[in-house]
Design a protein around this motif. Structure first.
Motif, mmCIF file in Angstrom:
data_model
loop_
_atom_site.group_PDB
_atom_site.id
_atom_site.type_symbol
_atom_site.label_atom_id
_atom_site.label_comp_id
_atom_site.label_asym_id
_atom_site.label_seq_id
_atom_site.Cartn_x
_atom_site.Cartn_y
_atom_site.Cartn_z
ATOM 1 N N PRO A 269 4.185 -6.538 9.681
ATOM 2 C CA PRO A 269 3.639 -5.853 8.513
ATOM 3 C C PRO A 269 4.664 -4.900 7.911
ATOM 4 C CG PRO A 269 2.929 -4.735 10.489
ATOM 5 C CD PRO A 269 3.718 -5.949 10.945
ATOM 6 N N PRO A 270 4.355 -4.289 6.771
ATOM 7 C CA PRO A 270 5.217 -3.214 6.259
ATOM 8 C C PRO A 270 5.357 -2.092 7.289
ATOM 9 C CG PRO A 270 3.635 -3.909 4.593
ATOM 10 C CD PRO A 270 3.231 -4.584 5.863
ATOM 11 N N THR A 271 6.402 -1.319 7.165
ATOM 12 C CA THR A 271 6.642 -0.252 8.128
ATOM 13 C C THR A 271 5.540 0.806 8.035
ATOM 14 O OG1 THR A 271 7.957 1.068 6.579
ATOM 15 C CG2 THR A 271 9.127 -0.573 7.922
ATOM 16 N N PRO A 272 5.269 1.517 9.138
ATOM 17 C CA PRO A 272 4.241 2.577 9.101
ATOM 18 C C PRO A 272 4.511 3.622 8.034
ATOM 19 C CG PRO A 272 4.835 2.056 11.368
ATOM 20 C CD PRO A 272 5.800 1.305 10.501
ATOM 21 N N GLN A 273 5.779 3.990 7.837
ATOM 22 C CA GLN A 273 6.106 4.982 6.818
ATOM 23 C C GLN A 273 5.723 4.496 5.422
ATOM 24 O OE1 GLN A 273 10.272 5.817 6.306
ATOM 25 N NE2 GLN A 273 9.920 7.794 5.315
ATOM 26 N N LEU A 274 5.992 3.228 5.149
ATOM 27 C CA LEU A 274 5.645 2.694 3.834
ATOM 28 C C LEU A 274 4.125 2.613 3.665
ATOM 29 C CD1 LEU A 274 6.311 1.501 1.121
ATOM 30 C CD2 LEU A 274 6.635 -0.726 2.206
ATOM 31 N N LEU A 275 3.412 2.161 4.682
ATOM 32 C CA LEU A 275 1.954 2.074 4.580
ATOM 33 C C LEU A 275 1.356 3.443 4.289
ATOM 34 C CD1 LEU A 275 1.090 -0.399 7.472
ATOM 35 C CD2 LEU A 275 0.959 -0.829 5.014
ATOM 36 N N ALA A 276 1.862 4.478 4.955
ATOM 37 C CA ALA A 276 1.355 5.826 4.725
ATOM 38 C C ALA A 276 1.649 6.302 3.311
ATOM 39 C CB ALA A 276 1.960 6.781 5.740
ATOM 40 N N THR A 277 2.805 5.890 2.796
ATOM 41 C CA THR A 277 3.201 6.321 1.448
ATOM 42 C C THR A 277 2.427 5.577 0.368
ATOM 43 O OG1 THR A 277 5.423 6.759 2.293
ATOM 44 C CG2 THR A 277 5.188 6.636 -0.088
ATOM 45 N N LEU A 278 2.146 4.302 0.588
ATOM 46 C CA LEU A 278 1.453 3.499 -0.422
ATOM 47 C C LEU A 278 0.104 4.104 -0.804
ATOM 48 C CD1 LEU A 278 2.198 -0.130 0.836
ATOM 49 C CD2 LEU A 278 2.926 0.860 -1.335
ATOM 50 N N VAL A 279 -0.631 4.621 0.180
ATOM 51 C CA VAL A 279 -1.982 5.110 -0.106
ATOM 52 C C VAL A 279 -1.979 6.458 -0.800
ATOM 53 C CG1 VAL A 279 -2.972 3.807 1.805
ATOM 54 C CG2 VAL A 279 -2.220 6.163 2.191
ATOM 55 N N THR A 280 -0.821 7.130 -0.851
ATOM 56 C CA THR A 280 -0.767 8.451 -1.489
ATOM 57 C C THR A 280 -0.020 8.441 -2.819
ATOM 58 O OG1 THR A 280 1.244 9.048 -0.269
ATOM 59 C CG2 THR A 280 -0.878 9.607 0.745
ATOM 60 N N THR A 281 0.436 7.268 -3.253
ATOM 61 C CA THR A 281 1.244 7.210 -4.478
ATOM 62 C C THR A 281 0.623 6.314 -5.545
ATOM 63 O OG1 THR A 281 2.599 5.454 -3.466
ATOM 64 C CG2 THR A 281 3.419 7.721 -3.297
ATOM 65 N N LEU A 282 -0.679 6.061 -5.446
ATOM 66 C CA LEU A 282 -1.356 5.278 -6.480
ATOM 67 C C LEU A 282 -1.361 6.066 -7.783
ATOM 68 C CD1 LEU A 282 -4.410 3.909 -4.459
ATOM 69 C CD2 LEU A 282 -2.291 2.712 -5.037
ATOM 70 N N PRO A 283 -1.028 5.419 -8.901
ATOM 71 C CA PRO A 283 -0.942 6.161 -10.173
ATOM 72 C C PRO A 283 -2.300 6.627 -10.665
ATOM 73 C CG PRO A 283 -0.669 3.806 -10.537
ATOM 74 C CD PRO A 283 -0.677 4.000 -9.052
ATOM 75 N N ASP A 284 -2.328 7.842 -11.208
ATOM 76 C CA ASP A 284 -3.529 8.395 -11.843
ATOM 77 C C ASP A 284 -3.478 8.012 -13.317
ATOM 78 O OD1 ASP A 284 -5.501 9.872 -13.053
ATOM 79 O OD2 ASP A 284 -4.866 11.800 -12.233
ATOM 80 N N PRO A 285 -4.459 7.244 -13.814
ATOM 81 C CA PRO A 285 -4.399 6.785 -15.212
ATOM 82 C C PRO A 285 -4.446 7.925 -16.222
ATOM 83 C CG PRO A 285 -6.547 6.312 -14.257
ATOM 84 C CD PRO A 285 -5.670 6.762 -13.123
#
Length: 308
Positions: free
Chosen positions: A164-180
């Protein structure tokens, strides 16, 4: 800096029809030269193919096409709940771009999800493909959603499955979703940590380069949240890695040694699944396209496409 800007070729922009949707597209170079279609990854706009890479391909005698996927940039957005679509539909969009520009056969270059899309076209439409280049991608048919779900649940990958993607990337993905509703500075503040992780820790990191790219993305976006629909399209599945055995086009698999999204085993599996595919690992590259590597990437693509 001014000298580099002067060398960037002028693109010829247009909207093309893909079924009921209009897609933004851009053409560079001699219309009679061999065509290279650049297919971007999930949630990414066509302009995220660096201008410097495009210039080098044009200087190498190629006609270059790039476009915005549905739900990105200036292309139409979709009400996914009412009109769901799949990866197969996104691959058909690429064919619609070729049709609109009168290209019967092209060299297909896909990054990340774009790599999966061009692999699929190599299976389903071999008559439209001169060569394939799968860049920073994974094999067609990989269930990425299942890999991510197991990792988030703290479960190891199933035996024989890809990492899977690295743990660091998984943690970052969920906190960097764009706010419309975010203004530009708020958007940049949210997004920049993602690019830091995707870039990796080996090559020098130029934050201003990624900020400039995201400013361009923000200015062109019709809806900052619409690209997330690509995640649902990818979850639809339906393809198999085994089908890649039918690919006839000469295939290049380009991949970074430091890719946190698709670790190198994904590239190895892609190359193993496609008959005669050539694997080239790029030392230090993560899951981005830093401008410092425009020359190296263009050199690899030009060499590969010159063989046909």
């Amino acid at each position: 800096m001014q000298e580099n800007k002067s060398k960037i070729p002028t693109g010829r922009e247009r909207f093309v029809q893909a079924g009921a949707l209009r897609l933004w597209a851009e053409e560079f170079g001699d219309p009679d030269a061999p065509a290279v279609l650049l297919v971007m990854g999930a949630q990414a706009q066509g302009v995220q193919w660096n201008d410097g890479l495009v210039r080098r391909l044009v200087d190498g005698g190629r006609r270059v096409l790039r476009y915005d996927h549905r739900d990105t940039g200036r292309s139409d957005t979709v009400d996914f709940a009412a009109h769901p679509y799949t990866v197969a539909d996104m691959a058909s969009d690429a064919l619609a771009v070729l049709d609109a520009f009168g290209v019967a056969r092209a060299h297909l270059v896909g990054a990340s999800l774009g790599g999966v899309l061009v692999q699929r076209l190599g299976v389903t439409h071999p008559d439209r493909v001169l060569t394939l280049t799968s860049l920073s991608s994974q094999p067609l048919g990989t269930d990425t959603a299942a890999l991510v779900q197991r990792a988030l649940a703290g479960e190891p990958p199933l035996p024989g499955s890809l990492p899977p993607p690295t743990p660091q990337l998984l943690a970052t993905l969920v906190t960097t979703l764009p706010d419309p509703d975010a203004d530009l500075e708020g958007y940049l503040t949210t997004r920049m940590p993602l690019w830091r992780v995707l870039h990796g820790d080996v090559l020098p990191y130029d934050e201003e380069e990624y900020r400039a790219m995201e400013r361009r993305v923000y200015a062109r976006a019709r809806d900052l949240r619409a690209p997330l629909n690509h995640t649902f399209a990818g979850a639809a599945g339906g393809d198999s890695t085994e089908s890649l055995a039918a690919v006839q086009a000469p295939t290049l698999v380009l991949h970074g040694t430091e890719d946190p999204m698709f670790p190198p085993a994904h590239a190895e599996a892609t190359a193993a699944a496609i008959p005669g595919a050539r694997l080239v690992m790029i030392e230090g590259l993560g899951h981005t396209l830093p401008t410092a590597l425009d020359g190296r990437l263009a050199e690899e693509i030009l060499r590969h496409t010159a063989a046909v």
